[in-house]
Motif scaffolding. Structure first.
Motif, PDB file in Angstrom:
ATOM      1  N   SER A 150       0.749  -1.172  -0.268  1.00 36.43           N
ATOM      2  CA  SER A 150      -0.168   0.005  -0.012  1.00 36.43           C
ATOM      3  C   SER A 150       0.793   1.132  -0.106  1.00 36.43           C
ATOM      4  O   SER A 150       1.762   1.403   0.720  1.00 36.43           O
ATOM      5  CB  SER A 150      -1.102  -0.050   1.117  1.00 36.43           C
ATOM      6  OG  SER A 150      -1.588  -1.114   1.311  1.00 36.43           O
ATOM      7  N   GLU A 151       0.575   2.082  -0.947  1.00 36.41           N
ATOM      8  CA  GLU A 151       1.222   3.544  -0.606  1.00 36.41           C
ATOM      9  C   GLU A 151       0.812   4.176   0.376  1.00 36.41           C
ATOM     10  O   GLU A 151       1.622   4.854   1.012  1.00 36.41           O
ATOM     11  CB  GLU A 151       1.017   4.214  -2.057  1.00 36.41           C
ATOM     12  CG  GLU A 151       1.454   3.734  -3.224  1.00 36.41           C
ATOM     13  CD  GLU A 151       1.071   4.279  -4.541  1.00 36.41           C
ATOM     14  OE1 GLU A 151       1.675   4.712  -5.431  1.00 36.41           O
ATOM     15  OE2 GLU A 151      -0.335   4.961  -4.594  1.00 36.41           O
ATOM     16  N   HIS A 152      -0.439   4.001   0.711  1.00 29.07           N
ATOM     17  CA  HIS A 152      -1.031   4.751   2.033  1.00 29.07           C
ATOM     18  C   HIS A 152      -1.685   3.783   2.847  1.00 29.07           C
ATOM     19  O   HIS A 152      -2.637   3.173   2.279  1.00 29.07           O
ATOM     20  CB  HIS A 152      -1.635   5.958   1.583  1.00 29.07           C
ATOM     21  CG  HIS A 152      -1.016   6.745   0.881  1.00 29.07           C
ATOM     22  ND1 HIS A 152      -0.179   7.903   1.089  1.00 29.07           N
ATOM     23  CD2 HIS A 152      -0.917   7.136  -0.270  1.00 29.07           C
ATOM     24  CE1 HIS A 152       0.405   8.481   0.425  1.00 29.07           C
ATOM     25  NE2 HIS A 152      -0.176   8.088  -0.827  1.00 29.07           N
ATOM     26  N   MET A 153      -1.464   3.618   4.211  1.00 33.82           N
ATOM     27  CA  MET A 153      -1.958   2.547   4.981  1.00 33.82           C
ATOM     28  C   MET A 153      -2.201   3.237   6.276  1.00 33.82           C
ATOM     29  O   MET A 153      -1.306   3.879   6.916  1.00 33.82           O
ATOM     30  CB  MET A 153      -1.230   1.263   4.906  1.00 33.82           C
ATOM     31  CG  MET A 153      -1.921   0.152   5.661  1.00 33.82           C
ATOM     32  SD  MET A 153      -1.927   0.093   7.480  1.00 33.82           S
ATOM     33  CE  MET A 153      -0.378  -0.797   7.395  1.00 33.82           C
ATOM     34  N   ARG A 154      -3.275   2.895   6.830  1.00 31.60           N
ATOM     35  CA  ARG A 154      -3.406   3.173   8.068  1.00 31.60           C
ATOM     36  C   ARG A 154      -4.826   2.328   8.765  1.00 31.60           C
ATOM     37  O   ARG A 154      -5.378   1.565   7.932  1.00 31.60           O
ATOM     38  CB  ARG A 154      -4.187   4.669   8.390  1.00 31.60           C
ATOM     39  CG  ARG A 154      -5.317   5.076   7.753  1.00 31.60           C
ATOM     40  CD  ARG A 154      -5.667   6.499   7.853  1.00 31.60           C
ATOM     41  NE  ARG A 154      -6.700   7.080   6.923  1.00 31.60           N
ATOM     42  CZ  ARG A 154      -7.122   8.104   6.679  1.00 31.60           C
ATOM     43  NH1 ARG A 154      -6.552   9.289   7.184  1.00 31.60           N
ATOM     44  NH2 ARG A 154      -8.112   8.535   5.879  1.00 31.60           N
ATOM     45  N   PHE A 155      -4.858   2.218  10.210  1.00 28.29           N
ATOM     46  CA  PHE A 155      -6.067   1.491  10.462  1.00 28.29           C
ATOM     47  C   PHE A 155      -6.403   2.059  11.926  1.00 28.29           C
ATOM     48  O   PHE A 155      -5.623   2.845  12.453  1.00 28.29           O
ATOM     49  CB  PHE A 155      -5.633  -0.148  10.670  1.00 28.29           C
ATOM     50  CG  PHE A 155      -4.448  -0.222  11.740  1.00 28.29           C
ATOM     51  CD1 PHE A 155      -4.731  -0.570  13.163  1.00 28.29           C
ATOM     52  CD2 PHE A 155      -3.055  -0.440  11.342  1.00 28.29           C
ATOM     53  CE1 PHE A 155      -3.911  -0.902  13.719  1.00 28.29           C
ATOM     54  CE2 PHE A 155      -2.226  -0.701  12.172  1.00 28.29           C
ATOM     55  CZ  PHE A 155      -2.365  -0.823  13.350  1.00 28.29           C
ATOM     56  N   TRP A 156      -7.919   1.837  12.106  1.00 30.77           N
ATOM     57  CA  TRP A 156      -8.439   2.171  13.150  1.00 30.77           C
ATOM     58  C   TRP A 156      -8.690   0.895  14.341  1.00 30.77           C
ATOM     59  O   TRP A 156      -9.312  -0.033  13.818  1.00 30.77           O
ATOM     60  CB  TRP A 156      -9.577   2.889  13.083  1.00 30.77           C
ATOM     61  CG  TRP A 156      -9.346   4.108  12.282  1.00 30.77           C
ATOM     62  CD1 TRP A 156      -9.020   5.491  12.721  1.00 30.77           C
ATOM     63  CD2 TRP A 156      -9.712   4.275  11.024  1.00 30.77           C
ATOM     64  NE1 TRP A 156      -9.055   6.322  11.800  1.00 30.77           N
ATOM     65  CE2 TRP A 156      -9.376   5.613  10.635  1.00 30.77           C
ATOM     66  CE3 TRP A 156      -9.916   3.479   9.822  1.00 30.77           C
ATOM     67  CZ2 TRP A 156      -9.171   6.355   9.336  1.00 30.77           C
ATOM     68  CZ3 TRP A 156      -9.882   3.911   8.428  1.00 30.77           C
ATOM     69  CH2 TRP A 156      -9.455   5.488   8.416  1.00 30.77           C
ATOM     70  N   TRP A 157      -8.286   0.987  15.273  1.00 32.53           N
ATOM     71  CA  TRP A 157      -8.540  -0.114  16.453  1.00 32.53           C
ATOM     72  C   TRP A 157      -9.537   0.161  17.345  1.00 32.53           C
ATOM     73  O   TRP A 157      -9.593   1.480  17.783  1.00 32.53           O
ATOM     74  CB  TRP A 157      -7.047  -0.471  17.104  1.00 32.53           C
ATOM     75  CG  TRP A 157      -7.308  -1.108  18.306  1.00 32.53           C
ATOM     76  CD1 TRP A 157      -8.274  -2.412  18.320  1.00 32.53           C
ATOM     77  CD2 TRP A 157      -6.860  -1.545  19.549  1.00 32.53           C
ATOM     78  NE1 TRP A 157      -8.233  -3.322  19.512  1.00 32.53           N
ATOM     79  CE2 TRP A 157      -7.244  -2.609  20.288  1.00 32.53           C
ATOM     80  CE3 TRP A 157      -5.737  -0.559  20.195  1.00 32.53           C
ATOM     81  CZ2 TRP A 157      -6.777  -2.709  21.786  1.00 32.53           C
ATOM     82  CZ3 TRP A 157      -5.452  -0.926  21.402  1.00 32.53           C
ATOM     83  CH2 TRP A 157      -5.937  -1.875  22.334  1.00 32.53           C
ATOM     84  N   PHE A 158     -10.547  -0.506  17.684  1.00 35.81           N
ATOM     85  CA  PHE A 158     -11.504  -0.298  18.406  1.00 35.81           C
ATOM     86  C   PHE A 158     -11.262  -0.780  19.804  1.00 35.81           C
ATOM     87  O   PHE A 158     -11.506  -2.270  19.870  1.00 35.81           O
ATOM     88  CB  PHE A 158     -13.011  -0.831  17.905  1.00 35.81           C
ATOM     89  CG  PHE A 158     -13.554  -0.156  16.541  1.00 35.81           C
ATOM     90  CD1 PHE A 158     -14.608   0.621  16.724  1.00 35.81           C
ATOM     91  CD2 PHE A 158     -12.588  -0.141  15.513  1.00 35.81           C
ATOM     92  CE1 PHE A 158     -14.926   1.183  15.552  1.00 35.81           C
ATOM     93  CE2 PHE A 158     -13.233   0.611  14.411  1.00 35.81           C
ATOM     94  CZ  PHE A 158     -14.236   1.175  14.632  1.00 35.81           C
ATOM     95  N   PRO A 159     -10.777  -0.020  20.807  1.00 36.09           N
ATOM     96  CA  PRO A 159     -10.665  -0.572  22.182  1.00 36.09           C
ATOM     97  C   PRO A 159     -11.557  -1.391  22.901  1.00 36.09           C
ATOM     98  O   PRO A 159     -12.876  -1.196  22.522  1.00 36.09           O
ATOM     99  CB  PRO A 159     -10.152   0.668  22.864  1.00 36.09           C
ATOM    100  CG  PRO A 159      -9.797   1.783  21.966  1.00 36.09           C
ATOM    101  CD  PRO A 159     -10.860   1.278  20.788  1.00 36.09           C
ATOM    102  N   HIS A 160     -11.166  -2.323  23.839  1.00 34.39           N
ATOM    103  CA  HIS A 160     -12.130  -3.216  24.455  1.00 34.39           C
ATOM    104  C   HIS A 160     -12.640  -4.315  23.402  1.00 34.39           C
ATOM    105  O   HIS A 160     -13.278  -4.983  23.707  1.00 34.39           O
ATOM    106  CB  HIS A 160     -13.354  -2.664  25.004  1.00 34.39           C
ATOM    107  CG  HIS A 160     -12.899  -1.228  25.919  1.00 34.39           C
ATOM    108  ND1 HIS A 160     -12.127  -1.374  26.738  1.00 34.39           N
ATOM    109  CD2 HIS A 160     -13.317  -0.119  25.763  1.00 34.39           C
ATOM    110  CE1 HIS A 160     -11.955  -0.176  27.523  1.00 34.39           C
ATOM    111  NE2 HIS A 160     -12.511   0.629  26.815  1.00 34.39           N
ATOM    112  N   THR A 161     -12.063  -4.253  22.068  1.00 32.58           N
ATOM    113  CA  THR A 161     -12.441  -5.569  21.249  1.00 32.58           C
ATOM    114  C   THR A 161     -11.145  -5.632  20.483  1.00 32.58           C
ATOM    115  O   THR A 161     -10.046  -5.034  20.719  1.00 32.58           O
ATOM    116  CB  THR A 161     -13.459  -5.104  20.224  1.00 32.58           C
ATOM    117  OG1 THR A 161     -12.694  -4.131  18.965  1.00 32.58           O
ATOM    118  CG2 THR A 161     -14.671  -4.253  20.984  1.00 32.58           C
ATOM    119  N   ASP A 162     -11.004  -6.679  19.879  1.00 32.19           N
ATOM    120  CA  ASP A 162      -9.987  -6.932  18.899  1.00 32.19           C
ATOM    121  C   ASP A 162     -10.199  -6.527  17.329  1.00 32.19           C
ATOM    122  O   ASP A 162      -9.557  -6.872  16.336  1.00 32.19           O
ATOM    123  CB  ASP A 162      -9.542  -8.576  18.776  1.00 32.19           C
ATOM    124  CG  ASP A 162      -8.836  -8.926  20.185  1.00 32.19           C
ATOM    125  OD1 ASP A 162      -8.131  -8.141  20.711  1.00 32.19           O
ATOM    126  OD2 ASP A 162      -9.025 -10.037  20.677  1.00 32.19           O
TER     127      ASP A 162
END
Length: 485
Positions: free
Chosen positions: A233-245
């Protein structure tokens, strides 16, 4: 007559009459976007030319006033606050030169990113990587090394080709990698401590479309496959949702496919995802134990699906940041990504009473050679945490921030300059090899300290009786929340 000023010369009256932005009989009140800090500058001025900037600095020196430029006021800290002269740079937004051969533009430093995108579009150019919003001024995102995401794309400070800075003695400096290089490398992330940047030349590229693919994934999958995901990926990010996986993985690459804009629904995205979510978080102030359930329901209803879209680059990079928030963000060496997130996950398990809002945002940025850039000499992973302020109401966040910052410190983290953090002079000495050199340059270009405010005195200046180096104790910027939270 301007309140508090006497014996003005004819030239001073002309200068103030042409630049004053508020009722001369009262003070202007500045509040940042999230309404977490405010201040009342003695004067609120809006210069339109570089000569006026020089005249204002000379006026400030004569009157013993400090000077602080302001852009959008989006920083969730007191970085922009002052009890002296606040400079609104919005009127210094002109395009000076366009170099199509080298894909460069020279603009005045007050131009907002949302204005710059339209200017670049006219010339079939674009910025290679930008952050999540475009309300800020160009000088503001450069002064704080603001960033987007892409392991081979640098922060805003890294795209500066040359700049003009007016220092604390009213002197004009042109600098680049070939001319005044030490000042150039310091000024590209200067926090406003060196002077007023009046114009910049920035490196762009031919305009391009981005195809974004957003998919639900588990946190362990991303951590196990991080190198491959970054490579593909040229541009990659992710969002994690706390209290879950659970996470949402976002990847974007340049494409020749036809435009297919992202479609947002009124009911799910606006009514439920914004208004109802804000109402839920307001109620959760009284019953924090429901926060994990709120998080899980929003993930299942809004994010547990694959979404693809194609659009102009800046439209794909930007997204809605919802409502005001407390936010903290640090950069750790990219090799510490897994450890940092696993330590955060362990924190939520070990502290069952600590209930936090989604998401934890994770982005990646290329290393650079800018003296005070968090990316100085290292590829980094930015990890951002958030606690929303529903209807501008305070929520508990300090325990979360303390634990988060302890984790980031233990992994050689450096805080984002625009955020409110607890990193001080001796911390920066350890974290930034060029920090002593930066302070030497600051002393040379601002020997009278007219660009220093409480934020700068508290964080980067050596400890002294005048420079508070502990928790916020501000004269020029007031923190607007319950100190017990």
């Amino acid at each position: 007559m301007i309140r508090g000023l006497k014996n003005l010369t004819k030239e001073e009256k002309t200068l103030l009459n042409s630049t004053l932005c508020h009722d001369p009989k009262s003070k202007h009140k500045f509040t940042n976007w999230s309404r977490t800090f405010d201040c009342e500058p003695f004067l609120y001025l809006a210069p339109t030319t570089e000569n006026e900037v020089i005249e204002i600095i000379n006026f400030a020196r004569k009157r013993g006033l400090s000077v602080k430029p302001i852009g959008s006021g989006h920083s969730p800290s007191d970085l922009a606050c002052t009890d002296g002269i606040m400079l609104n740079m919005d009127k210094m937004n002109r395009v000076m030169e366009v170099d199509l051969e080298n894909h460069r533009v020279t603009v005045e430093a007050g131009i907002r990113l949302k204005e710059l995108h339209l200017v670049l579009k006219k010339w079939n150019l674009a910025l290679s990587s930008i952050g999540s919003i475009s309300d800020q001024s160009l000088a503001g995102v450069i002064a704080t090394a603001t960033h987007g995401t892409g392991i081979e794309y640098g922060c805003f400070s890294s795209i500066v080709v040359d700049l003009v800075l007016v220092d604390g003695l009213g002197r004009r400096h042109y600098c680049s990698s070939d001319v005044n290089e030490p000042l150039f490398n310091a000024a590209r992330c200067s926090l406003g401590a060196l002077g007023i940047i009046t114009q910049l030349t920035i490196q762009c590229e031919p305009a391009f479309l981005l195809k974004a693919v957003q998919v639900p994934e588990k946190l362990d999958y991303i951590l196990d496959n991080l190198i491959d995901l970054l490579d593909e990926s040229e541009h990659m990010r992710f969002w994690w949702f706390p209290h879950t996986d659970d996470t949402v993985l976002w990847k974007a690459n340049r494409t020749k496919e036809p435009v297919k804009p992202l479609k947002e629904g009124f009911v799910m995205d606006k009514l439920f995802g914004f208004h109802f979510y804000q109402f839920q978080l307001m109620l959760a102030r009284y019953m924090p134990s429901v926060i994990p359930s709120i998080t899980k329901s929003h993930y299942q209803l809004r994010f547990n699906k694959k979404v693809e879209w194609v659009d102009e680059s800046y439209k794909v990079f930007n997204f809605d940041c919802l409502f005001p928030q407390y936010v903290n963000e640090w950069a750790v060496p990219v090799e510490n990504t897994r450890t940092a997130l696993n330590m955060l996950r362990a924190l939520f398990t070990a502290e069952p009473d600590l209930k936090v809002h989604f998401p934890v945002e994770v982005r990646f940025v290329k290393k650079d050679n800018v003296m005070l850039s968090p990316c100085y000499n290292q590829y980094v992973c930015y990890i951002g945490v958030i606690m929303y302020r529903p209807y501008y109401l305070p929520v508990p966040y300090k325990k979360y921030w303390k634990a988060y910052e302890d984790i980031m410190r233990s992994l050689r983290g450096r805080p984002h300059w625009a955020k409110a953090h607890k990193f001080y002079y001796f911390d920066f000495l350890k974290a930034y090899p060029e920090f002593p050199r930066f302070l030497e340059i600051r002393q040379a270009v601002d020997p009278e300290g007219i660009f220093l405010n409480d934020y700068l005195k508290r964080h980067i200046m050596p400890p002294s009786a005048e420079n508070c180096t502990g928790p916020l104790s501000s004269k020029s910027g007031t923190e607007k929340q319950n100190s017990k939270l």
